[in-house]
Design a protein around this motif. Structure first.
Motif, PDB file in Angstrom:
ATOM      1  N   LYS A 167       2.996  -4.225   0.480  1.00  0.00           N
ATOM      2  CA  LYS A 167       3.625  -3.806   1.726  1.00  0.00           C
ATOM      3  C   LYS A 167       2.791  -2.737   2.442  1.00  0.00           C
ATOM      4  O   LYS A 167       2.490  -1.682   1.875  1.00  0.00           O
ATOM      5  CB  LYS A 167       5.034  -3.258   1.448  1.00  0.00           C
ATOM      6  N   SER A 168       2.447  -3.029   3.694  1.00  0.00           N
ATOM      7  CA  SER A 168       1.664  -2.069   4.486  1.00  0.00           C
ATOM      8  C   SER A 168       2.563  -1.235   5.392  1.00  0.00           C
ATOM      9  O   SER A 168       2.248  -0.070   5.682  1.00  0.00           O
ATOM     10  CB  SER A 168       0.620  -2.814   5.330  1.00  0.00           C
ATOM     11  N   ASP A 169       3.664  -1.811   5.827  1.00  0.00           N
ATOM     12  CA  ASP A 169       4.612  -1.068   6.661  1.00  0.00           C
ATOM     13  C   ASP A 169       5.302  -0.002   5.813  1.00  0.00           C
ATOM     14  O   ASP A 169       5.853  -0.314   4.750  1.00  0.00           O
ATOM     15  CB  ASP A 169       5.657  -2.025   7.247  1.00  0.00           C
ATOM     16  N   PRO A 170       5.281   1.281   6.251  1.00  0.00           N
ATOM     17  CA  PRO A 170       5.841   2.373   5.432  1.00  0.00           C
ATOM     18  C   PRO A 170       7.313   2.177   5.075  1.00  0.00           C
ATOM     19  O   PRO A 170       7.723   2.457   3.948  1.00  0.00           O
ATOM     20  CB  PRO A 170       5.656   3.615   6.323  1.00  0.00           C
ATOM     21  N   THR A 171       8.102   1.673   6.031  1.00  0.00           N
ATOM     22  CA  THR A 171       9.534   1.475   5.776  1.00  0.00           C
ATOM     23  C   THR A 171       9.756   0.385   4.741  1.00  0.00           C
ATOM     24  O   THR A 171      10.553   0.542   3.810  1.00  0.00           O
ATOM     25  CB  THR A 171      10.270   1.109   7.078  1.00  0.00           C
ATOM     26  N   GLU A 172       9.028  -0.731   4.896  1.00  0.00           N
ATOM     27  CA  GLU A 172       9.153  -1.825   3.940  1.00  0.00           C
ATOM     28  C   GLU A 172       8.647  -1.423   2.561  1.00  0.00           C
ATOM     29  O   GLU A 172       9.212  -1.804   1.539  1.00  0.00           O
ATOM     30  CB  GLU A 172       8.391  -3.051   4.440  1.00  0.00           C
TER      31      GLU A 172
ATOM     32  N   ALA B 212      10.789  -1.398  -0.914  1.00  0.00           N
ATOM     33  CA  ALA B 212      10.307  -2.086  -2.115  1.00  0.00           C
ATOM     34  C   ALA B 212      10.197  -1.112  -3.287  1.00  0.00           C
ATOM     35  O   ALA B 212      10.513  -1.463  -4.429  1.00  0.00           O
ATOM     36  CB  ALA B 212       8.962  -2.740  -1.834  1.00  0.00           C
ATOM     37  N   GLN B 213       9.759   0.117  -2.993  1.00  0.00           N
ATOM     38  CA  GLN B 213       9.640   1.131  -4.039  1.00  0.00           C
ATOM     39  C   GLN B 213      11.014   1.491  -4.604  1.00  0.00           C
ATOM     40  O   GLN B 213      11.174   1.630  -5.824  1.00  0.00           O
ATOM     41  CB  GLN B 213       8.957   2.388  -3.468  1.00  0.00           C
ATOM     42  N   GLN B 214      12.003   1.631  -3.729  1.00  0.00           N
ATOM     43  CA  GLN B 214      13.365   1.939  -4.178  1.00  0.00           C
ATOM     44  C   GLN B 214      13.928   0.803  -5.032  1.00  0.00           C
ATOM     45  O   GLN B 214      14.609   1.039  -6.040  1.00  0.00           O
ATOM     46  CB  GLN B 214      14.267   2.192  -2.968  1.00  0.00           C
ATOM     47  N   PHE B 215      13.628  -0.420  -4.607  1.00  0.00           N
ATOM     48  CA  PHE B 215      14.045  -1.600  -5.374  1.00  0.00           C
ATOM     49  C   PHE B 215      13.431  -1.528  -6.777  1.00  0.00           C
ATOM     50  O   PHE B 215      14.127  -1.699  -7.793  1.00  0.00           O
ATOM     51  CB  PHE B 215      13.590  -2.860  -4.634  1.00  0.00           C
TER      52      PHE B 215
END
Length: 284
Positions: free
Chosen positions: A247-252, A256-259
């Motif tokens: 993922k390059s988009d910071p929000t995405e 993904a990190q939280q997931f």
């Protein structure tokens, strides 16, 4: 029905005439005093109308009320039965939640056909398929290993391409409170927060067989039959970690990190101890 002044006979009080009545009570004047009774229950048991025509109409009304009463009783009984079933399910659910032990292979990979590649993400659920034989033929498969710690991996391979080219399309945690053993309809719903869909470019970089391996045939890449497979919890963690790096988009990337962190917490996985992917493709 006008019953005023109609003659009646009571088993105990003798002959009288009706002086007042409403939907729930009736008042009769006897020789010595007035008496009130429950209407229409008193008729047919203790009180008899002299007017046969009205008595017949009253009898029909009593029968209709009796039918309504029995229907109401049946409805209440059905509600009691339903309540007891719901209570039993809730208690069983609480017991399973409390006593759940982690299974080392409680993750699911799902084979999406062309239609399911769209519906899986629009509805965020998959159907586990039907039992093909035996006494339960035609009934939905129960995904018995799935629990709150489980994730569902959505994959597909394009028509005409070999199984080794199976791509990862997305992934979701199962809905909070979902227990596969109690799943009657075969549908596996997604968690409201932990769900990811990959772009086509991302999906091309995420090949399923980079992570998955059949331990009996480590160099063999075949699916054969069935809509899903269970697989190792650590393999799912490897997949989620690699999705984070894609993922390059910071929000995405943050989602993904939280997931990934939530998944590791639910499966008691320590990121620093997670081995590198070593699927069948990596062993060629």
């Amino acid at each position: 029905m006008n019953l005023i002044n109609k003659k009646v006979t009571h088993k105990r009080f003798g002959m009288g005439s009706i002086v007042n009545h409403n939907d729930s009570s009736i008042e009769v004047h006897f020789e010595s005093e007035n008496k009130k009774f429950v209407f229409p229950d008193v008729f047919g048991k203790h009180l008899k109308l002299h007017d046969k025509s009205i008595a017949h109409s009253l009898e029909k009304m009593i029968q209709e009320k009796e039918m309504e009463r029995k229907q109401e009783e049946r409805k209440k009984e059905e509600e009691k039965i339903l309540y007891r079933k719901r209570l039993e399910l809730r208690l069983e659910h609480e017991k399973l939640m409390k006593n759940h032990k982690l299974h080392p292979e409680s993750q699911m990979v799902f084979w999406c056909d062309q239609e399911e590649q769209n519906t899986s993400f629009s509805e965020w659920k998959v159907f586990s398929g039907e039992i093909k034989s035996g006494n339960n033929k035609g009934k939905p498969n129960k995904p018995i290993r799935l629990h709150q710690n489980s994730a569902v991996l959505l994959t597909a391979v394009e028509s005409g391409k070999p199984e080794k080219d199976r791509r990862i399309l997305g992934v979701y945690m199962v809905d909070e409170g979902f227990i596969g053993k109690l799943c009657e309809d075969g549908y596996i719903p997604a968690h409201s927060k932990y769900r990811l869909q990959l772009t086509e470019q991302e999906s091309d970089q995420m090949l399923f067989w980079d992570y998955y391996v059949n331990q009996k045939f480590p160099h063999k890449m075949t699916w054969n039959t069935g809509k899903y497979r269970y697989f190792d919890n650590s393999w799912m963690a490897q997949i989620l970690l690699d999705i984070v790096s894609l993922k390059s988009d910071p929000t995405e990337r943050e989602s993904a990190q939280q997931f990934f962190e939530h998944f590791c917490k639910m499966n008691q996985i320590i990121e620093q101890e997670l081995p590198k992917p070593n699927g069948a493709l990596k062993r060629i």
